[in-house]
Design a protein around this motif. Sequence first.
Motif, PDB file in Angstrom:
ATOM      1  N   PRO A  42      23.470  16.018 -41.173  1.00 33.48           N
ATOM      2  CA  PRO A  42      23.040  17.342 -41.621  1.00 33.48           C
ATOM      3  C   PRO A  42      21.534  17.449 -41.841  1.00 33.48           C
ATOM      4  CG  PRO A  42      25.004  16.651 -42.801  1.00 33.48           C
ATOM      5  CD  PRO A  42      24.545  15.467 -42.021  1.00 33.48           C
ATOM      6  N   TRP A  43      20.910  16.404 -42.382  1.00 36.69           N
ATOM      7  CA  TRP A  43      19.467  16.456 -42.621  1.00 36.69           C
ATOM      8  C   TRP A  43      18.712  16.503 -41.302  1.00 36.69           C
ATOM      9  CZ3 TRP A  43      15.794  17.818 -45.655  1.00 36.69           C
ATOM     10  CH2 TRP A  43      14.494  17.340 -45.478  1.00 36.69           C
ATOM     11  N   ASN A  44      19.137  15.658 -40.361  1.00 34.07           N
ATOM     12  CA  ASN A  44      18.532  15.651 -39.030  1.00 34.07           C
ATOM     13  C   ASN A  44      18.633  17.030 -38.396  1.00 34.07           C
ATOM     14  OD1 ASN A  44      18.529  15.426 -36.035  1.00 34.07           O
ATOM     15  ND2 ASN A  44      18.339  13.221 -36.414  1.00 34.07           N
ATOM     16  N   ALA A  45      19.815  17.623 -38.502  1.00 35.62           N
ATOM     17  CA  ALA A  45      20.028  18.935 -37.901  1.00 35.62           C
ATOM     18  C   ALA A  45      19.166  20.000 -38.569  1.00 35.62           C
ATOM     19  CB  ALA A  45      21.505  19.316 -38.002  1.00 35.62           C
ATOM     20  N   ALA A  46      19.087  19.950 -39.906  1.00 34.71           N
ATOM     21  CA  ALA A  46      18.317  20.965 -40.637  1.00 34.71           C
ATOM     22  C   ALA A  46      16.838  20.900 -40.274  1.00 34.71           C
ATOM     23  CB  ALA A  46      18.507  20.776 -42.136  1.00 34.71           C
ATOM     24  N   VAL A  47      16.289  19.688 -40.262  1.00 40.85           N
ATOM     25  CA  VAL A  47      14.870  19.530 -39.918  1.00 40.85           C
ATOM     26  C   VAL A  47      14.631  19.949 -38.470  1.00 40.85           C
ATOM     27  CG1 VAL A  47      13.008  17.861 -39.614  1.00 40.85           C
ATOM     28  CG2 VAL A  47      14.477  17.729 -41.633  1.00 40.85           C
ATOM     29  N   SER A  48      15.517  19.534 -37.573  1.00 38.99           N
ATOM     30  CA  SER A  48      15.359  19.871 -36.157  1.00 38.99           C
ATOM     31  C   SER A  48      15.360  21.373 -35.942  1.00 38.99           C
ATOM     32  CB  SER A  48      16.477  19.235 -35.333  1.00 38.99           C
ATOM     33  OG  SER A  48      16.392  17.827 -35.335  1.00 38.99           O
ATOM     34  N   PHE A  49      16.346  22.053 -36.516  1.00 36.24           N
ATOM     35  CA  PHE A  49      16.443  23.497 -36.316  1.00 36.24           C
ATOM     36  C   PHE A  49      15.270  24.236 -36.947  1.00 36.24           C
ATOM     37  CE2 PHE A  49      21.166  22.742 -35.760  1.00 36.24           C
ATOM     38  CZ  PHE A  49      21.133  22.983 -34.386  1.00 36.24           C
ATOM     39  N   ALA A  50      14.754  23.715 -38.077  1.00 36.00           N
ATOM     40  CA  ALA A  50      13.599  24.344 -38.711  1.00 36.00           C
ATOM     41  C   ALA A  50      12.373  24.238 -37.805  1.00 36.00           C
ATOM     42  CB  ALA A  50      13.322  23.695 -40.063  1.00 36.00           C
ATOM     43  N   ILE A  56      12.329  23.734 -34.543  1.00 33.16           N
ATOM     44  CA  ILE A  56      12.548  24.533 -33.335  1.00 33.16           C
ATOM     45  C   ILE A  56      12.331  26.010 -33.620  1.00 33.16           C
ATOM     46  CG2 ILE A  56      14.309  25.272 -31.679  1.00 33.16           C
ATOM     47  CD1 ILE A  56      15.493  22.424 -31.909  1.00 33.16           C
ATOM     48  N   ALA A  57      12.778  26.460 -34.807  1.00 33.83           N
ATOM     49  CA  ALA A  57      12.611  27.872 -35.175  1.00 33.83           C
ATOM     50  C   ALA A  57      11.137  28.246 -35.260  1.00 33.83           C
ATOM     51  CB  ALA A  57      13.303  28.146 -36.509  1.00 33.83           C
ATOM     52  N   VAL A  58      10.309  27.374 -35.861  1.00 39.02           N
ATOM     53  CA  VAL A  58       8.866  27.646 -35.963  1.00 39.02           C
ATOM     54  C   VAL A  58       8.245  27.738 -34.572  1.00 39.02           C
ATOM     55  CG1 VAL A  58       6.653  26.684 -36.706  1.00 39.02           C
ATOM     56  CG2 VAL A  58       8.620  26.634 -38.250  1.00 39.02           C
ATOM     57  N   ILE A  59       8.606  26.812 -33.691  1.00 36.02           N
ATOM     58  CA  ILE A  59       8.044  26.804 -32.340  1.00 36.02           C
ATOM     59  C   ILE A  59       8.463  28.048 -31.568  1.00 36.02           C
ATOM     60  CG2 ILE A  59       8.141  25.609 -30.115  1.00 36.02           C
ATOM     61  CD1 ILE A  59       8.348  22.982 -31.783  1.00 36.02           C
ATOM     62  N   ARG A  60       9.720  28.434 -31.706  1.00 34.67           N
ATOM     63  CA  ARG A  60      10.187  29.641 -31.010  1.00 34.67           C
ATOM     64  C   ARG A  60       9.514  30.893 -31.572  1.00 34.67           C
ATOM     65  NH1 ARG A  60      14.009  28.806 -27.370  1.00 34.67           N
ATOM     66  NH2 ARG A  60      15.504  27.069 -27.542  1.00 34.67           N
ATOM     67  N   LEU A  61       9.308  30.919 -32.872  1.00 37.79           N
ATOM     68  CA  LEU A  61       8.643  32.066 -33.494  1.00 37.79           C
ATOM     69  C   LEU A  61       7.212  32.194 -32.977  1.00 37.79           C
ATOM     70  CD1 LEU A  61       8.812  34.364 -35.566  1.00 37.79           C
ATOM     71  CD2 LEU A  61       8.019  32.742 -37.305  1.00 37.79           C
ATOM     72  N   LEU A  62       6.485  31.067 -32.960  1.00 37.26           N
ATOM     73  CA  LEU A  62       5.122  31.104 -32.438  1.00 37.26           C
ATOM     74  C   LEU A  62       5.112  31.410 -30.939  1.00 37.26           C
ATOM     75  CD1 LEU A  62       3.521  28.079 -34.329  1.00 37.26           C
ATOM     76  CD2 LEU A  62       3.008  30.500 -34.648  1.00 37.26           C
ATOM     77  N   GLY A  63       6.219  31.072 -30.258  1.00 37.33           N
ATOM     78  CA  GLY A  63       6.303  31.336 -28.831  1.00 37.33           C
ATOM     79  C   GLY A  63       6.287  32.813 -28.481  1.00 37.33           C
ATOM     80  N   ILE A  64       6.517  33.667 -29.473  1.00 37.50           N
ATOM     81  CA  ILE A  64       6.448  35.114 -29.242  1.00 37.50           C
ATOM     82  C   ILE A  64       5.012  35.554 -28.977  1.00 37.50           C
ATOM     83  CG2 ILE A  64       6.849  37.369 -30.317  1.00 37.50           C
ATOM     84  CD1 ILE A  64       9.109  36.059 -31.917  1.00 37.50           C
ATOM     85  N   LEU A  65       4.069  34.819 -29.557  1.00 39.04           N
ATOM     86  CA  LEU A  65       2.659  35.180 -29.411  1.00 39.04           C
ATOM     87  C   LEU A  65       2.160  34.858 -28.005  1.00 39.04           C
ATOM     88  CD1 LEU A  65       1.279  33.652 -32.742  1.00 39.04           C
ATOM     89  CD2 LEU A  65       1.742  36.073 -32.287  1.00 39.04           C
ATOM     90  N   PRO A  66       1.175  35.606 -27.524  1.00 36.40           N
ATOM     91  CA  PRO A  66       0.525  35.232 -26.263  1.00 36.40           C
ATOM     92  C   PRO A  66      -0.078  33.820 -26.381  1.00 36.40           C
ATOM     93  CG  PRO A  66      -0.142  37.435 -26.942  1.00 36.40           C
ATOM     94  CD  PRO A  66       0.610  36.840 -28.094  1.00 36.40           C
ATOM     95  N   TYR A  67      -0.125  33.118 -25.269  1.00 39.21           N
ATOM     96  CA  TYR A  67      -0.586  31.726 -25.271  1.00 39.21           C
ATOM     97  C   TYR A  67      -1.969  31.576 -25.891  1.00 39.21           C
ATOM     98  CZ  TYR A  67      -1.544  27.033 -23.410  1.00 39.21           C
ATOM     99  OH  TYR A  67      -1.841  25.697 -23.273  1.00 39.21           O
ATOM    100  N   ARG A  68      -2.876  32.502 -25.601  1.00 40.19           N
ATOM    101  CA  ARG A  68      -4.247  32.393 -26.105  1.00 40.19           C
ATOM    102  C   ARG A  68      -4.305  32.514 -27.629  1.00 40.19           C
ATOM    103  NH1 ARG A  68      -3.718  37.489 -24.037  1.00 40.19           N
ATOM    104  NH2 ARG A  68      -4.379  39.252 -25.349  1.00 40.19           N
ATOM    105  N   TRP A  69      -3.268  33.087 -28.249  1.00 40.46           N
ATOM    106  CA  TRP A  69      -3.171  33.156 -29.707  1.00 40.46           C
ATOM    107  C   TRP A  69      -2.272  32.047 -30.254  1.00 40.46           C
ATOM    108  CZ3 TRP A  69      -1.842  39.110 -30.150  1.00 40.46           C
ATOM    109  CH2 TRP A  69      -2.954  39.840 -29.718  1.00 40.46           C
ATOM    110  N   ARG A  70      -1.255  31.698 -29.461  1.00 38.43           N
ATOM    111  CA  ARG A  70      -0.268  30.719 -29.910  1.00 38.43           C
ATOM    112  C   ARG A  70      -0.907  29.365 -30.196  1.00 38.43           C
ATOM    113  NH1 ARG A  70       3.318  29.681 -25.208  1.00 38.43           N
ATOM    114  NH2 ARG A  70       3.313  31.960 -25.289  1.00 38.43           N
TER     115      ARG A  70
END
Length: 300
Positions: free
Chosen positions: A16-24, A26-40
Amino acid sequence: MATTSKEKKQESGFDPWNAAVSFAMIAVIRLLGILPYRWRVPMMGWTMSRIVGPILGYPKRVRDNLTMIFPDMPEIQKQQMARAVPDQVGRTLAELFSPQDLIATAAKSPMTGEGMAALDAAREEGRPIIIVSGHVGNYDIARAKLIERGHNVGGLYRSMNYRIFNDFYVSRISQVGTPLFLRGRRGMGQMVKFLKQGNTIALLIDQHMSAGAPLKFFGHTAYTALSAAELALRYDALLIPCYGLRNSDGMTFEIVVEAPIPHADPEGMTQALNDSLERQVRAHMEQWLWVHRRWKTLKK
């Protein structure tokens, strides 16, 4: 004997800890992925420098390493480096998790250096090539550029502690190019077979290896794997340092191919690789991963 809850988790393969950290993560990376590359890219640098890095203790590690290597460095410079190094880490992560943008950036990056002629000649001859780099700038920029130039490049990677996040990471870097070999006996065997076929492999030289040779890096003992040199000698491979160095704008790169390392004894060749990396780090101090525990000593 009764099975403990910890053993049940290991048997099921779910932590569960591995999963929680992993998903957290991944969520941050996907959230930042919304931004254009030059801002990301700069945003990820800022996030790592101001939030994540301090939580992980990066500033202290940077200052401790700098104090050991440069005891006379002014405190203000150490503080600047403690902020700049995590920023570079964040930028590199954003690039690694944006493979198509990374490929496009590499395509526009100039590739220069004394080793260019030898590199091209080895490719034309079908001679095995071992590219050696370190955690300075962005090593995958160089890998992407070599692939664009017609090299069949395989990379060796180390599995991350968080399994789910590691799978996500591998899925991204695989888009830059394959094959990728997991560090270990099986992965090494696959990589050697690939090299013997006249292909190119890319290795990093600057991680602590307890079974490595006690060589020098910045004047201090740094246990370093001899495998790159040993493979070059065994299979008559070109051994050549190559670096993807970040420009002052923080977004573009220059790829530098240094002169090949002459074949000699493995220790001398590997020390030459360490010396090559040290020169590049001295010229681009904030771009190296000063959070590495590079100078660990062997436990008695």
